[in-house]
Design a protein around this motif. Structure first.
Motif, PDB file in Angstrom:
ATOM      1  N   THR A  11       0.835  -1.198   0.000  1.00  0.00           N
ATOM      2  CA  THR A  11       0.000   0.000   0.000  1.00  0.00           C
ATOM      3  C   THR A  11       0.872   1.251   0.000  1.00  0.00           C
ATOM      4  O   THR A  11       2.037   1.226   0.390  1.00  0.00           O
ATOM      5  CB  THR A  11      -0.936   0.049   1.223  1.00  0.00           C
ATOM      6  N   LEU A 101      -6.562   5.536   1.562  1.00  0.00           N
ATOM      7  CA  LEU A 101      -7.562   4.498   1.823  1.00  0.00           C
ATOM      8  C   LEU A 101      -7.839   3.662   0.573  1.00  0.00           C
ATOM      9  O   LEU A 101      -8.029   2.444   0.664  1.00  0.00           O
ATOM     10  CB  LEU A 101      -8.850   5.139   2.331  1.00  0.00           C
ATOM     11  N   GLU A 105      -7.721  -0.439   0.184  1.00  0.00           N
ATOM     12  CA  GLU A 105      -8.888  -1.188  -0.295  1.00  0.00           C
ATOM     13  C   GLU A 105      -8.556  -1.996  -1.545  1.00  0.00           C
ATOM     14  O   GLU A 105      -8.941  -3.162  -1.664  1.00  0.00           O
ATOM     15  CB  GLU A 105     -10.043  -0.217  -0.572  1.00  0.00           C
ATOM     16  N   LYS A 126      -2.933   8.359  11.184  1.00  0.00           N
ATOM     17  CA  LYS A 126      -4.349   8.307  11.532  1.00  0.00           C
ATOM     18  C   LYS A 126      -4.923   9.704  11.780  1.00  0.00           C
ATOM     19  O   LYS A 126      -6.087   9.956  11.476  1.00  0.00           O
ATOM     20  CB  LYS A 126      -4.554   7.398  12.741  1.00  0.00           C
ATOM     21  N   LEU A 129      -6.006  11.102   8.580  1.00  0.00           N
ATOM     22  CA  LEU A 129      -7.196  10.401   8.090  1.00  0.00           C
ATOM     23  C   LEU A 129      -8.440  10.802   8.878  1.00  0.00           C
ATOM     24  O   LEU A 129      -9.528  10.918   8.314  1.00  0.00           O
ATOM     25  CB  LEU A 129      -6.983   8.888   8.178  1.00  0.00           C
ATOM     26  N   PHE A 134     -12.147   9.543   8.533  1.00  0.00           N
ATOM     27  CA  PHE A 134     -11.830   8.150   8.875  1.00  0.00           C
ATOM     28  C   PHE A 134     -12.289   7.880  10.307  1.00  0.00           C
ATOM     29  O   PHE A 134     -12.015   8.662  11.213  1.00  0.00           O
ATOM     30  CB  PHE A 134     -10.325   7.933   8.747  1.00  0.00           C
ATOM     31  N   HIS A 139      -5.311   0.721  11.389  1.00  0.00           N
ATOM     32  CA  HIS A 139      -5.263  -0.193  10.261  1.00  0.00           C
ATOM     33  C   HIS A 139      -6.012  -1.488  10.547  1.00  0.00           C
ATOM     34  O   HIS A 139      -6.794  -1.988   9.720  1.00  0.00           O
ATOM     35  CB  HIS A 139      -3.791  -0.555   9.986  1.00  0.00           C
ATOM     36  N   PHE A 142      -9.778  -1.286  10.376  1.00  0.00           N
ATOM     37  CA  PHE A 142     -10.217  -1.003   9.008  1.00  0.00           C
ATOM     38  C   PHE A 142     -10.129  -2.253   8.142  1.00  0.00           C
ATOM     39  O   PHE A 142     -11.036  -2.556   7.360  1.00  0.00           O
ATOM     40  CB  PHE A 142      -9.366   0.118   8.419  1.00  0.00           C
TER      41      PHE A 142
END
Length: 343
Positions: A11, A101, A105, A126, A129, A134, A139, A142
């Protein structure tokens, strides 16, 4: 012609952090580090800008996940995910949250669609986010939600493990304020967490009969009720339930005597009742080579055991040890027939 192995999906992580640095360094040193094929889902222009800042001669190639393994030997594969981003190392920008994000995903989707064998997540910020809406503590939570989208009846919850060559730990409660721990800590939560740990240690890490050591909540594990009753009323009954279920569990143990070398020989994984109780010893003992592994998911996810390190982004000073260990472990966990973290 030999069939190419499916790659690991990486990611983007926080664009202003060290994630791009680590990914570039990992590909550049891929042979020396013994890394399997991987690709990153992110923005090619941002990664190119970061390579220029680092003065790294890295060839980038835009590709699909299916093509990544074929180009890995001569270029860092980048699967374009999200819009073009400006590279501003160390500068938080909530406007990049959608790209962060989306990368997570899509990497999860790649694994679930058999385009990749595992997900390695670069560190996220975070706080940035949260400013973009968020709502998850981190993590781990999520990723659990993403798994639930595909398996609404998934029987287990995600569990965070920090795994190093000398110590593996799991916090039963994770990203909550310390004052909320005693109320959140229940017998059922301890049992469920320990069952997931035991199952994954067996099926993914190759331990035939994993030994779990459970920390007490209070100093000296409550001193038989003199310093709090949670150890007697909550943790001890959970340990007995685990034993009755055939799991090799012990405790509650005083946490201050559980992590020296001789004590670590008596268990395979230590379960702490709150985040710092076990992450402090884990990071002290193996900060550079420990890996964050999410248990209880229908896919493999690992991550380096550190944060975004804004002050190091774009400087070339970020250490790659934990990130490269994360890639190697993700690849190894995808091949459980050949894997065990330690004898």
């Amino acid at each position: 012609m030999a069939k190419l192995e499916k790659p690991v999906a990486i990611t983007l992580g926080e664009p202003a952090g060290i994630g791009p640095d680590l990914t570039l360094q990992a590909w550049y040193n891929r042979k020396k580090l013994g890394l399997p094929p991987f690709y990153i889902r992110g923005d090619t222009s941002l990664i190119s800008q970061r390579a220029e800042k680092l003065e790294m001669n890295v060839t980038l190639e835009s590709c699909t996940p299916e093509d990544a393994a074929a180009c890995f030997s001569h270029a860092l594969p980048v699967v374009q995910t999200g819009p073009a981003l400006s590279d501003t190392p160390g500068v938080e920008n909530p406007e990049t949250a959608a790209s962060v994000l989306a990368s997570i995903e899509h990497c999860v989707e790649d694994v679930l669609q058999d385009r990749a064998i595992a997900v390695v997540t670069n560190p996220i910020n975070k706080a940035a986010l949260y400013k973009a809406g968020f709502t998850h503590p981190g993590h781990t939570e999520f990723l659990g939600q993403l798994a639930q989208k595909h398996w609404p009846d998934l029987p287990s919850k995600p569990v965070m493990m920090i795994a190093g060559p000398d110590l593996m730990v799991v916090p039963v409660t994770i990203h909550i304020p310390f004052r909320e721990v005693p109320l959140a800590l229940t017998e059922d939560l301890i049992v469920e967490t320990a069952q997931i740990v035991a199952s994954d240690l067996n099926t993914r890490f190759g331990f035939s009969a994993p030994r779990l050591a459970l920390c007490g909540l209070n100093p000296h594990a409550g001193e038989n009720g003199a310093m709090g009753t949670e150890d007697l009323d909550v943790i001890q009954p959970a340990v007995e339930r685990l034993k009755a279920a055939g799991i090799h569990a012990s405790g509650p143990h005083p946490a201050d005597t559980l992590f020296h070398p001789d004590a670590r020989l008596k268990y395979d994984c230590a379960l702490g009742m709150y985040h710092d109780q076990v992450l402090i010893p884990a990071k002290t003992i193996g900060f550079d080579d420990s890996v964050n592994v999410t248990l209880g998911l229908p896919f493999i996810r690992t991550s380096p055991d550190h944060g975004t390190a804004y002050t190091l982004a774009g400087t070339g000073m970020a250490r790659i040890d934990s990130f490269s260990a994360s890639i190697r472990m993700a690849h190894a966990l995808a091949h459980p027939e050949n894997f065990r973290i330690r004898a």
